[in-house]
Design an enzyme around this catalytic site. Structure first.
Site, short mmCIF file in Angstrom:
data_model
loop_
_atom_site.label_atom_id
_atom_site.label_comp_id
_atom_site.label_asym_id
_atom_site.label_seq_id
_atom_site.Cartn_x
_atom_site.Cartn_y
_atom_site.Cartn_z
N HIS A 1 10.56 17.20 -75.52
CA HIS A 1 11.66 16.99 -74.58
C HIS A 1 12.06 15.53 -74.54
CE1 HIS A 1 8.41 16.18 -71.49
NE2 HIS A 1 9.27 15.22 -71.18
N ASP B 1 6.08 18.27 -76.05
CA ASP B 1 6.86 19.46 -76.41
C ASP B 1 8.25 19.09 -76.92
OD1 ASP B 1 8.09 18.61 -74.09
OD2 ASP B 1 7.78 20.47 -72.96
N ASP C 1 16.51 9.27 -65.87
CA ASP C 1 16.15 10.33 -64.94
C ASP C 1 15.48 9.78 -63.69
OD1 ASP C 1 13.76 9.57 -66.23
OD2 ASP C 1 13.85 11.28 -67.58
N GLU D 1 13.95 19.81 -70.88
CA GLU D 1 12.81 20.61 -71.31
C GLU D 1 13.21 21.61 -72.40
OE1 GLU D 1 10.12 19.54 -70.23
OE2 GLU D 1 9.92 19.44 -68.05
#
EC number: 3.5.99.6
Length: 263
Positions: free
Chosen positions: A143, A141, A72, A148
């Site tokens: 991801h 979380d 990314d 996400e």
């Protein structure tokens, strides 16, 4: 899925680096048939990169016939910005190993057409023969890359808006100022990662404990994108003891037992 539980972050990093070296050696890459490696940023892989740099400088591994694709990059952050993932990768890895510059691929978050940039990235991965080993980390979380919660488990490389939790977590790299953190990023998709022939995820620290629990014991869900790894034909999670605090005792003991000769 394999779960490698190491005592601490340093041992995790060494195990992961040794595994990368082993896979490259086994592939015996050449200019005609290079080894294709998917790479992450963030704090989790820094120790692994340190060990890989050390091994390269000692002549234990060469990256001359390795092609890399990063997961990314932020949108709108200058390439030369110290917190861009271009800068991160050169600072922690590329500037210290013998990889050829033309073999390095990182998404361009300043491209005039971001959708075209993402599509071209997918084509470049395909043209390279696909990714042999994709390495990643996870957020608290769950991801993976910037996929996400709520991301499609078949998603491809695309533009993503970052959640408030991710912006807050990443603000530690921007003087704890959330206003400096880009709010969008380009990221490979969950499907892109799942297409790799092998995936290795690094998980360290108690803040990742719930995500690790979901990854190993939870149901496959787009709300915890790391859970897609359960469906991969060859996946490994390498973690430290601190990340295991929410695993069931039976789960912890099972993986410690079956991997006891691989630690």
């Amino acid at each position: 899925m394999r779960l490698i539980i190491e005592p601490d972050y340093d041992k995790l990093s060494t195990w992961a680096a040794d595994y990368v070296i082993e896979r490259i050696h086994k592939a015996a890459p050449t200019a005609e048939k290079p080894f294709v490696l998917g790479l992450p940023t963030g704090s989790s892989p820094i120790g692994m990169y340190r060990e890989l740099v050390k091994a390269c400088k000692e002549g234990c591994i060469s990256f001359r016939h390795v092609i890399t694709f990063n997961m990314d990059e932020y949108v709108g952050l200058a390439t030369e910005h110290p917190e861009s993932y271009h800068s991160f990768m050169h600072r922690h890895l590329f500037d210290h190993i013998d990889i050829l510059p033309q073999n390095i691929h990182i998404l361009n978050g300043n491209a005039p057409d971001l959708t075209a940039e993402c599509d071209a990235y997918e084509r470049a991965i395909e043209a390279a023969g696909g990714i042999d080993l994709f390495i990643g980390g996870i957020g608290p979380d769950g991801h993976i890359a910037f996929n996400e919660p709520g991301s499609s488990l078949t998603s491809r490389t695309r533009i993503k808006t970052l959640t408030t939790d991710t912006v807050l977590a990443n603000s530690r790299f921007f003087d704890n100022d959330t206003n400096q953190v880009p709010k969008r990023a380009l990221t490979v998709g969950v499907g892109t990662i799942m297409d790799a022939r092998e995936v290795m995820i690094l998980v360290n620290g108690h803040t990742k404990a719930r995500a690790l629990r979901e990854a190993v014991e939870g149901a496959v869900s787009q709300m915890w994108t790391i859970t897609a790894l359960q469906l991969h034909r060859q996946s490994i999670i390498v973690c430290d003891e601190a990340a295991c605090v929410e695993l069931k005792v039976g789960t912890y003991n099972y993986f410690k037992d079956i991997e006891r000769n691989n630690l």
